[in-house]
Scaffold this active site. Structure first.
Site, mmCIF file in Angstrom:
data_model
loop_
_atom_site.group_PDB
_atom_site.id
_atom_site.type_symbol
_atom_site.label_atom_id
_atom_site.label_comp_id
_atom_site.label_asym_id
_atom_site.label_seq_id
_atom_site.Cartn_x
_atom_site.Cartn_y
_atom_site.Cartn_z
ATOM 1 N N ASP A 170 0.323 -1.358 -6.127
ATOM 2 C CA ASP A 170 1.334 -1.241 -5.073
ATOM 3 C C ASP A 170 2.221 -2.483 -5.146
ATOM 4 O O ASP A 170 1.761 -3.593 -4.886
ATOM 5 C CB ASP A 170 0.639 -1.164 -3.708
ATOM 6 N N VAL A 171 3.485 -2.293 -5.513
ATOM 7 C CA VAL A 171 4.362 -3.451 -5.729
ATOM 8 C C VAL A 171 4.650 -4.230 -4.439
ATOM 9 O O VAL A 171 5.111 -5.371 -4.507
ATOM 10 C CB VAL A 171 5.709 -3.062 -6.388
ATOM 11 N N TYR A 207 17.466 2.152 3.289
ATOM 12 C CA TYR A 207 17.603 2.190 1.815
ATOM 13 C C TYR A 207 18.861 1.439 1.365
ATOM 14 O O TYR A 207 18.848 0.668 0.406
ATOM 15 C CB TYR A 207 17.663 3.659 1.406
ATOM 16 N N LYS A 238 19.013 -1.747 -1.004
ATOM 17 C CA LYS A 238 19.679 -1.689 -2.301
ATOM 18 C C LYS A 238 20.825 -2.701 -2.412
ATOM 19 O O LYS A 238 21.135 -3.164 -3.518
ATOM 20 C CB LYS A 238 20.159 -0.267 -2.578
HETATM 21 P P1 NAP Z 1 11.009 8.902 -8.026
HETATM 22 O O1 NAP Z 1 11.109 10.067 -8.954
HETATM 23 O O2 NAP Z 1 10.684 9.162 -6.600
HETATM 24 O O3 NAP Z 1 9.951 7.877 -8.656
HETATM 25 C C1 NAP Z 1 9.628 6.689 -7.989
HETATM 26 C C2 NAP Z 1 8.252 6.256 -8.410
HETATM 27 O O4 NAP Z 1 7.944 5.017 -7.727
HETATM 28 C C3 NAP Z 1 7.159 7.256 -8.011
HETATM 29 O O5 NAP Z 1 6.309 7.512 -9.104
HETATM 30 C C4 NAP Z 1 6.439 6.528 -6.886
HETATM 31 O O6 NAP Z 1 5.065 6.820 -6.786
HETATM 32 C C5 NAP Z 1 6.606 5.077 -7.290
HETATM 33 N N1 NAP Z 1 6.342 4.172 -6.185
HETATM 34 C C6 NAP Z 1 6.704 4.329 -4.879
HETATM 35 N N2 NAP Z 1 6.258 3.302 -4.141
HETATM 36 C C7 NAP Z 1 5.581 2.485 -4.982
HETATM 37 C C8 NAP Z 1 4.878 1.265 -4.804
HETATM 38 N N3 NAP Z 1 4.767 0.689 -3.598
HETATM 39 N N4 NAP Z 1 4.306 0.678 -5.883
HETATM 40 C C9 NAP Z 1 4.389 1.267 -7.103
HETATM 41 N N5 NAP Z 1 5.042 2.423 -7.339
HETATM 42 C C10 NAP Z 1 5.631 3.029 -6.287
HETATM 43 O O7 NAP Z 1 12.348 8.042 -8.009
HETATM 44 P P2 NAP Z 1 13.578 7.942 -9.049
HETATM 45 O O8 NAP Z 1 14.619 8.884 -8.597
HETATM 46 O O9 NAP Z 1 13.088 7.967 -10.434
HETATM 47 O O10 NAP Z 1 14.127 6.480 -8.667
HETATM 48 C C11 NAP Z 1 13.737 5.300 -9.359
HETATM 49 C C12 NAP Z 1 14.508 4.116 -8.798
HETATM 50 O O11 NAP Z 1 15.909 4.372 -8.916
HETATM 51 C C13 NAP Z 1 14.257 3.848 -7.315
HETATM 52 O O12 NAP Z 1 14.297 2.466 -7.067
HETATM 53 C C14 NAP Z 1 15.419 4.544 -6.652
HETATM 54 O O13 NAP Z 1 15.683 3.990 -5.373
HETATM 55 C C15 NAP Z 1 16.529 4.266 -7.638
HETATM 56 N N6 NAP Z 1 17.646 5.208 -7.554
HETATM 57 C C16 NAP Z 1 17.472 6.548 -7.768
HETATM 58 C C17 NAP Z 1 18.566 7.408 -7.680
HETATM 59 C C18 NAP Z 1 18.466 8.888 -7.906
HETATM 60 O O14 NAP Z 1 19.489 9.587 -7.725
HETATM 61 N N7 NAP Z 1 17.333 9.426 -8.296
HETATM 62 C C19 NAP Z 1 19.835 6.895 -7.361
HETATM 63 C C20 NAP Z 1 19.964 5.530 -7.140
HETATM 64 C C21 NAP Z 1 18.868 4.693 -7.248
HETATM 65 P P3 NAP Z 1 4.524 7.930 -5.721
HETATM 66 O O15 NAP Z 1 5.014 9.227 -6.210
HETATM 67 O O16 NAP Z 1 3.055 7.796 -5.789
HETATM 68 O O17 NAP Z 1 5.132 7.568 -4.395
#
Ligand code: NAP
Length: 255
Positions: A64-65, A155, A159
């Protein structure tokens, strides 16, 4: 020769989505990769799907980060098993969207805890290794939501905080051969944006279609779009770039 040959990269939240695509790209380019995610089994399964080049390897670590003890144990394991640490990608993320008047203190604390405190704890632990070896790359995931997005006060604050954090680390760590940058993705098709569609009560395909239609390049982003930018910013080709946030959003924030 791959850009990450002989390097060890740690990517948080890499069991799926953007993190997994980044882990895949880094492994393809020669890195040994540690997939960190909350669920150890999911992290191990993701690591097993990577195809490290000869001489490199991949491991999955449950952590857990947002917890200092968990971060310290995870990095100790990475260094012990993969033999070093050169690149850190702070990608783990969650959303707890709500309008301000309905947003709970827990929603606020959880989101700030994972994105901001998580990046702080991971970077602080990693810099010990980076400073000692006079080499390191830190990449933080921001978002276009940093610029403001209805229902995302927590969020968005986290960010934009990531961008300030990135600039400050750029100043502090530059003299030690450490580059610190951020990527601010726009709409990327992952489980995170799938969940947003569900929350808004919009059919997934329709949600993606609407976002694509409104975007200057007329498509939504793919995790691989972010992985490609991440690989560049964490490579030695980008060694004169630090403290920057690169918007990878198909031009969504151009106005
Ligand atoms: P995602 O599919 O929801 O994947 C996020 C991963 O982070 C999940 O495997 C989750 O695990 C893990 N996680 C959550 N809390 C954690 C913790 N405390 N310690 C360790 N791991 C943890 O998200 P994504 O869309 O790939 O996004 C990745 C990053 O890009 C994030 O920072 C997000 O805010 C950013 N981002 C995404 C988008 C977009 O459109 N998708 C846009 C802008 C920015 P669990 O499933 O177990 O919770």
């Amino acid at each position: 020769m791959g850009r990450f040959e002989g390097r060890v990269a740690v990517i948080t939240g890499a069991a799926r989505g953007i993190g997994f695509a980044t882990a895949t790209r880094f492994a393809e380019e020669g890195a040994s990769v540690a997939v960190i995610d909350l669920d150890e089994e999911a992290a191990a399964a993701a690591a097993a799907r990577l195809a490290p080049v000869d001489g490199a390897s991949a491991i999955g670590v449950g952590a857990d980060v947002s917890d200092a003890g968990s971060v310290a144990a995870a990095l100790a394991r990475v260094v012990g098993e993969l033999g070093g640490l050169h690149v850190l990608v702070n990608n783990a993320g969650i959303t707890r969207d709500n309008l301000l008047f309905k947003m709970s203190e827990d929603d606020w604390d959880l989101v700030l805890g994972v994105h901001l405190k998580g990046a702080f704890l991971m970077s602080k632990a990693a810099q010990e290794h980076f400073v000692a070896q006079r080499y390191g790359k830190i990449l933080n995931l921001s978002s276009t939501s940093a610029l403001g997005n209805r229902g995302q006060a927590n969020y968005s604050a986290a960010k934009m905080g990531v961008q300030g954090f990135t600039r400050t680390l750029g100043i502090e760590l530059g003299p030690f051969g450490i580059n610190v940058n951020a990527i601010a993705p726009g709409f990327i098709a992952t489980e995170m944006t799938d969940a947003t569609a569900a929350r808004l009560g919009i059919e997934l395909e329709e949600f993606r279609r609407l976002n694509a239609e409104a975007n200057p390049v007329r498509r939504v982003g793919r995790p691989e779009d972010i992985a490609a930018a991440a690989a560049f910013l964490c490579s030695d080709e980008a060694s004169y770039i630090t403290g920057q946030t690169l918007y990878v959003d198909g031009g969504a924030t151009l106005g």
